[in-house]
Design a protein around this motif. Structure first.
Motif, PDB file in Angstrom:
ATOM      1  N   GLY A  17     -11.379  23.994 -14.967  1.00 20.18           N
ATOM      2  CA  GLY A  17     -10.964  24.712 -13.771  1.00 20.18           C
ATOM      3  C   GLY A  17     -11.483  26.131 -13.689  1.00 20.18           C
ATOM      4  N   TYR A  18     -12.452  26.493 -14.513  1.00 23.71           N
ATOM      5  CA  TYR A  18     -13.011  27.847 -14.517  1.00 23.71           C
ATOM      6  C   TYR A  18     -13.744  28.090 -13.198  1.00 23.71           C
ATOM      7  N   ILE A  19     -13.508  29.242 -12.579  1.00 28.57           N
ATOM      8  CA  ILE A  19     -14.175  29.596 -11.336  1.00 28.57           C
ATOM      9  C   ILE A  19     -15.579  30.079 -11.686  1.00 28.57           C
ATOM     10  N   ASN A  20     -16.558  29.252 -11.384  1.00 26.28           N
ATOM     11  CA  ASN A  20     -17.937  29.557 -11.748  1.00 26.28           C
ATOM     12  C   ASN A  20     -18.607  30.300 -10.594  1.00 26.28           C
ATOM     13  N   PRO A  21     -19.050  31.544 -10.801  1.00 23.63           N
ATOM     14  CA  PRO A  21     -19.726  32.271  -9.721  1.00 23.63           C
ATOM     15  C   PRO A  21     -21.105  31.668  -9.453  1.00 23.63           C
ATOM     16  N   PRO A  22     -21.754  32.056  -8.354  1.00 21.24           N
ATOM     17  CA  PRO A  22     -23.091  31.535  -8.064  1.00 21.24           C
ATOM     18  C   PRO A  22     -24.084  31.885  -9.174  1.00 21.24           C
ATOM     19  N   ALA A  23     -25.047  31.005  -9.378  1.00 17.87           N
ATOM     20  CA  ALA A  23     -26.047  31.201 -10.440  1.00 17.87           C
ATOM     21  C   ALA A  23     -27.145  32.139  -9.944  1.00 17.87           C
ATOM     22  N   ILE A  24     -26.898  33.448 -10.082  1.00 21.60           N
ATOM     23  CA  ILE A  24     -27.873  34.464  -9.687  1.00 21.60           C
ATOM     24  C   ILE A  24     -28.233  35.263 -10.936  1.00 21.60           C
ATOM     25  N   LYS A  25     -29.537  35.377 -11.198  1.00 22.17           N
ATOM     26  CA  LYS A  25     -29.976  36.145 -12.359  1.00 22.17           C
ATOM     27  C   LYS A  25     -29.608  37.607 -12.185  1.00 22.17           C
ATOM     28  N   ARG A  26     -29.108  38.219 -13.236  1.00 25.34           N
ATOM     29  CA  ARG A  26     -28.692  39.615 -13.161  1.00 25.34           C
ATOM     30  C   ARG A  26     -29.874  40.541 -12.884  1.00 25.34           C
ATOM     31  N   GLN A  27     -31.049  40.106 -13.198  1.00 28.16           N
ATOM     32  CA  GLN A  27     -32.238  40.906 -12.948  1.00 28.16           C
ATOM     33  C   GLN A  27     -32.430  41.152 -11.454  1.00 28.16           C
ATOM     34  N   HIS A  28     -31.960  40.232 -10.615  1.00 27.19           N
ATOM     35  CA  HIS A  28     -32.161  40.339  -9.179  1.00 27.19           C
ATOM     36  C   HIS A  28     -31.044  41.137  -8.486  1.00 27.19           C
ATOM     37  N   ASN A  43     -19.476  44.090 -13.143  1.00 35.14           N
ATOM     38  CA  ASN A  43     -18.278  44.917 -13.071  1.00 35.14           C
ATOM     39  C   ASN A  43     -17.195  44.367 -13.987  1.00 35.14           C
ATOM     40  N   TYR A  44     -16.241  45.216 -14.298  1.00 37.18           N
ATOM     41  CA  TYR A  44     -15.135  44.837 -15.170  1.00 37.18           C
ATOM     42  C   TYR A  44     -14.310  43.730 -14.511  1.00 37.18           C
ATOM     43  N   GLY A  45     -14.028  42.682 -15.245  1.00 37.89           N
ATOM     44  CA  GLY A  45     -13.207  41.581 -14.767  1.00 37.89           C
ATOM     45  C   GLY A  45     -13.957  40.567 -13.919  1.00 37.89           C
ATOM     46  N   GLU A  46     -15.234  40.777 -13.679  1.00 39.38           N
ATOM     47  CA  GLU A  46     -16.017  39.828 -12.880  1.00 39.38           C
ATOM     48  C   GLU A  46     -16.233  38.554 -13.695  1.00 39.38           C
ATOM     49  N   PRO A  47     -16.012  37.377 -13.084  1.00 40.79           N
ATOM     50  CA  PRO A  47     -16.213  36.153 -13.856  1.00 40.79           C
ATOM     51  C   PRO A  47     -17.682  35.991 -14.245  1.00 40.79           C
ATOM     52  N   VAL A  48     -17.896  35.452 -15.422  1.00 40.71           N
ATOM     53  CA  VAL A  48     -19.246  35.252 -15.946  1.00 40.71           C
ATOM     54  C   VAL A  48     -19.617  33.787 -15.751  1.00 40.71           C
ATOM     55  N   HIS A  49     -20.836  33.546 -15.322  1.00 41.30           N
ATOM     56  CA  HIS A  49     -21.305  32.174 -15.131  1.00 41.30           C
ATOM     57  C   HIS A  49     -21.378  31.478 -16.489  1.00 41.30           C
ATOM     58  N   GLU A  50     -21.144  30.163 -16.484  1.00 42.40           N
ATOM     59  CA  GLU A  50     -21.176  29.450 -17.761  1.00 42.40           C
ATOM     60  C   GLU A  50     -22.570  29.402 -18.362  1.00 42.40           C
ATOM     61  N   ASP A  51     -23.606  29.657 -17.577  1.00 42.66           N
ATOM     62  CA  ASP A  51     -24.980  29.744 -18.089  1.00 42.66           C
ATOM     63  C   ASP A  51     -25.416  31.200 -18.199  1.00 42.66           C
ATOM     64  N   ASN A  52     -24.522  32.069 -18.637  1.00 46.30           N
ATOM     65  CA  ASN A  52     -24.820  33.497 -18.726  1.00 46.30           C
ATOM     66  C   ASN A  52     -25.965  33.780 -19.688  1.00 46.30           C
ATOM     67  N   ASP A  53     -26.136  32.949 -20.703  1.00 46.86           N
ATOM     68  CA  ASP A  53     -27.235  33.177 -21.633  1.00 46.86           C
ATOM     69  C   ASP A  53     -28.592  33.015 -20.943  1.00 46.86           C
ATOM     70  N   ILE A  54     -28.654  32.242 -19.871  1.00 46.13           N
ATOM     71  CA  ILE A  54     -29.894  32.060 -19.124  1.00 46.13           C
ATOM     72  C   ILE A  54     -29.999  33.057 -17.982  1.00 46.13           C
ATOM     73  N   LEU A  55     -28.861  33.452 -17.409  1.00 44.11           N
ATOM     74  CA  LEU A  55     -28.845  34.303 -16.226  1.00 44.11           C
ATOM     75  C   LEU A  55     -28.672  35.784 -16.537  1.00 44.11           C
ATOM     76  N   GLY A  56     -28.412  36.151 -17.776  1.00 46.52           N
ATOM     77  CA  GLY A  56     -28.164  37.548 -18.129  1.00 46.52           C
ATOM     78  C   GLY A  56     -29.434  38.378 -18.164  1.00 46.52           C
ATOM     79  N   MET A  57     -29.249  39.687 -18.383  1.00 46.51           N
ATOM     80  CA  MET A  57     -30.387  40.608 -18.399  1.00 46.51           C
ATOM     81  C   MET A  57     -31.265  40.431 -19.630  1.00 46.51           C
ATOM     82  N   LEU A  58     -30.721  39.919 -20.708  1.00 42.27           N
ATOM     83  CA  LEU A  58     -31.507  39.781 -21.928  1.00 42.27           C
ATOM     84  C   LEU A  58     -32.227  38.437 -22.017  1.00 42.27           C
ATOM     85  N   SER A  59     -32.167  37.664 -20.960  1.00 42.23           N
ATOM     86  CA  SER A  59     -32.903  36.401 -20.922  1.00 42.23           C
ATOM     87  C   SER A  59     -34.333  36.681 -20.469  1.00 42.23           C
TER      88      SER A  59
END
Length: 132
Positions: A17-28, A43-59
């Motif tokens: 039941g995790y609220i998954n935000p849209p899959a947008i790369k943080r670089q964009h 931002n603080y408290g913003e939900p993180v996508h379950e594929d954060n390892d692919i969508l984060g800035m260090l990817s």
């Protein structure tokens, strides 16, 4: 209805039941925005996508500077410029030295005696090939 179908209806995505935000790369995201975490642009408290390892800035970085078509145009221009320069140099570059070297007695002894193939003697015509 099978157990798997029932679970998919109750919990689509099977993420508890995790609220998954849209899959947008943080670089964009806007780099100049007022982010709580400036490096990850979130931002603080913003939900993180379950594929954060692919969508984060260090990817790995998405290369979006120009398209593949424009890259082919740039590569073709470079290749044409190199071959054009090589062609221009080949038109004006001399093929042989201006004055051929001559040896007294044609270096007969140095090249193996009277039966050896000898170099030109002084005054002999130089071997020339016709230019195209």
């Amino acid at each position: 209805m099978t157990e798997a179908e029932r679970l998919e209806i109750e919990d689509p995505g099977m993420n508890g039941g995790y609220i998954n935000p849209p899959a947008i790369k943080r670089q964009h995201r806007d780099p100049y925005g007022d982010w709580w975490d400036k490096q990850e642009r979130r931002n603080y408290g913003e939900p993180v996508h379950e594929d954060n390892d692919i969508l984060g800035m260090l990817s790995p970085y998405d290369y979006t500077h120009f398209s593949a078509g424009w890259g082919a145009v740039l590569l073709g221009t470079f290749v044409a410029a190199v071959f054009g320069l090589a062609g221009a140099v080949s038109l004006v570059y001399p093929d042989k030295v201006s004055v051929p070297k001559e040896y007294e007695d044609g270096l007969e002894a140095e090249l193996g005696g009277p039966r050896a193939v000898r170099a030109r003697k002084q005054g002999e015509e130089a071997f020339t090939t016709p230019l195209p």
